[in-house]
Design an enzyme around this catalytic site. Structure first.
Site, mmCIF file in Angstrom:
data_model
loop_
_atom_site.group_PDB
_atom_site.id
_atom_site.type_symbol
_atom_site.label_atom_id
_atom_site.label_comp_id
_atom_site.label_asym_id
_atom_site.label_seq_id
_atom_site.Cartn_x
_atom_site.Cartn_y
_atom_site.Cartn_z
ATOM 1 N N PHE A 1 -9.703 7.988 5.011
ATOM 2 C CA PHE A 1 -10.214 9.004 4.092
ATOM 3 C C PHE A 1 -11.510 8.552 3.424
ATOM 4 O O PHE A 1 -12.360 9.377 3.105
ATOM 5 C CB PHE A 1 -9.150 9.382 3.055
ATOM 6 N N GLU A 2 -11.664 7.256 3.222
ATOM 7 C CA GLU A 2 -12.936 6.794 2.658
ATOM 8 C C GLU A 2 -14.060 7.088 3.655
ATOM 9 O O GLU A 2 -15.136 7.557 3.283
ATOM 10 C CB GLU A 2 -12.910 5.293 2.334
ATOM 11 N N ASP B 1 -2.641 12.194 -2.003
ATOM 12 C CA ASP B 1 -2.703 13.667 -1.896
ATOM 13 C C ASP B 1 -2.989 14.270 -3.270
ATOM 14 O O ASP B 1 -2.292 13.947 -4.240
ATOM 15 C CB ASP B 1 -1.367 14.215 -1.368
ATOM 16 N N ASP C 1 -11.235 10.642 -3.882
ATOM 17 C CA ASP C 1 -12.443 11.477 -3.810
ATOM 18 C C ASP C 1 -12.319 12.668 -4.760
ATOM 19 O O ASP C 1 -13.206 13.514 -4.790
ATOM 20 C CB ASP C 1 -12.658 11.988 -2.368
ATOM 21 N N LYS D 1 -2.946 22.459 -7.114
ATOM 22 C CA LYS D 1 -2.430 23.505 -8.019
ATOM 23 C C LYS D 1 -1.708 22.856 -9.196
ATOM 24 O O LYS D 1 -0.919 21.921 -9.014
ATOM 25 C CB LYS D 1 -1.443 24.399 -7.266
ATOM 26 N N GLU E 1 0.846 -1.192 0.000
ATOM 27 C CA GLU E 1 0.000 0.000 0.000
ATOM 28 C C GLU E 1 0.886 1.249 0.000
ATOM 29 O O GLU E 1 1.804 1.370 0.818
ATOM 30 C CB GLU E 1 -0.922 0.046 1.233
HETATM 31 C C1 LIG Z 1 -4.606 11.848 1.755
HETATM 32 S S1 LIG Z 1 -3.681 10.714 2.672
HETATM 33 C C2 LIG Z 1 -4.598 9.193 2.518
HETATM 34 C C3 LIG Z 1 -4.213 8.176 3.561
HETATM 35 C C4 LIG Z 1 -4.909 6.817 3.437
HETATM 36 N N1 LIG Z 1 -4.528 6.158 2.211
HETATM 37 C C5 LIG Z 1 -6.402 6.948 3.509
HETATM 38 O O1 LIG Z 1 -7.077 6.738 2.488
HETATM 39 O O2 LIG Z 1 -6.907 7.246 4.606
HETATM 40 C C6 LIG Z 1 -2.282 10.391 1.603
HETATM 41 C C7 LIG Z 1 -1.090 9.827 2.358
HETATM 42 O O3 LIG Z 1 -0.045 9.516 1.437
HETATM 43 C C8 LIG Z 1 1.193 9.827 2.054
HETATM 44 N N2 LIG Z 1 2.192 9.975 0.985
HETATM 45 C C9 LIG Z 1 2.274 10.978 0.078
HETATM 46 N N3 LIG Z 1 3.294 10.761 -0.770
HETATM 47 C C10 LIG Z 1 3.881 9.598 -0.384
HETATM 48 C C11 LIG Z 1 4.999 8.854 -0.849
HETATM 49 N N4 LIG Z 1 5.724 9.280 -1.910
HETATM 50 N N5 LIG Z 1 5.325 7.710 -0.212
HETATM 51 C C12 LIG Z 1 4.607 7.291 0.859
HETATM 52 N N6 LIG Z 1 3.547 7.964 1.357
HETATM 53 C C13 LIG Z 1 3.185 9.088 0.739
HETATM 54 C C14 LIG Z 1 0.908 11.092 2.832
HETATM 55 O O4 LIG Z 1 1.850 11.323 3.859
HETATM 56 C C15 LIG Z 1 -0.496 10.778 3.364
HETATM 57 O O5 LIG Z 1 -0.450 10.167 4.639
#
Ligand SMILES: C[S@@+](CC[C@H](N)C(=O)[O-])C[C@H]1O[C@@H](n2cnc3c(N)ncnc32)[C@H](O)[C@@H]1O
Length: 222
Positions: A201-202, A120, A156, A124, A45
């Site tokens: 997040f879901e 994420d 989303d 922008k 994941e």
């Molecule tokens: C918006 S959150 C969603 C978290 C989870 N997947 C959920 O659905 O609840 C996105 C996560 O991806 C992590 N993330 C972003 N870029 C990443 C990378 N290159 N490697 C590992 N994690 C990353 C961020 O730190 C963040 O915790």
């Protein structure tokens, strides 16, 4: 969408073997089974956040091993503490850049599945290049899945969903072609209580009454 703070993990908790750094990961990767008690098909994941998917998947599918990769150390630590508390021997977390792990370590046709949930969005235009679902990473997904292996992508953000499908389509038309079929539709799961969602997040998205875009892509040749 903002983030909620994570609960503190007890300072003295020994997360050895559950919470890893990039340098703890197997190199060469052929030793990946050493991260777990038993060698099983491996799922990764990317961006595990607080780790709800890993908690649920390690319980629901004890026949597979799960590596969560989360770049934010405090989230990775929180997720690792939950796996330890739940006694899961088929799940570990690495606190590092997942794209680097794919780029530098994961060999061809070695994964059962790759999961990317609510990455994420980097709204922008000038920041879009920071999105994890970029061309280089998608090429690594196509390379590292075994034939029949599955990429799960949920978001989303409709624009992220559509533009990722466009990148995948363009890569499939190019040479060498991206060896993935899809998007295959995914039904919204039933969720009865707070921990019964696919990811944190879901849960937040559905509780806000907003849509979730879900897709699966399957590696050709299975
Ligand atoms: C918006 S959150 C969603 C978290 C989870 N997947 C959920 O659905 O609840 C996105 C996560 O991806 C992590 N993330 C972003 N870029 C990443 C990378 N290159 N490697 C590992 N994690 C990353 C961020 O730190 C963040 O915790």
């Amino acid at each position: 969408m903002g983030r909620r703070a994570v609960r503190n993990v007890h300072e003295g908790l020994d997360l050895t073997g559950k919470l890893l750094s990039f340098d703890d990961l197997p190199n060469p990767w052929e030793n990946a089974a050493s991260l777990f008690d038993v060698d099983r098909p491996l799922e990764i994941e990317v961006g595990s956040g607080k780790g709800l998917f890993l908690r649920r998947a390690t319980a629901a599918n004890p026949e597979h091993n799960f590596l969560g990769i989360e770049v934010a150390f405090k989230y990775a630590r929180f997720a690792a503490a939950n796996l330890l508390r739940d006694g899961r021997t088929n799940g570990v977390i690495a606190a590092c850049d997942a794209l680097r792990v794919f780029r530098e370590l994961v060999p061809d046709a070695s994964l059962e599945a790759v999961h990317v949930y609510f990455p994420d969005p980097w709204w922008k235009a000038r920041h879009r290049k920071r999105r994890v679902l970029n061309e280089a990473f998608l090429a690594d997904v196509g390379r590292t899945l075994r034939p029949g292996g599955v990429l799960h992508f949920w978001t989303d953000v409709e624009e992220y969903y559509v533009s990722t499908l466009e990148i995948i389509d363009a890569m499939r038309a190019a040479s060498p072609r991206l060896p993935l079929t899809g998007p295959h539709p995914v039904e919204e799961p039933e969720s009865e209580h707070d921990l019964d969602f696919h990811t944190h997040f879901e849960r937040r998205t559905r509780k806000n009454g907003e849509p979730v875009y879900r897709s699966e892509f399957v590696k050709l040749g299975g």
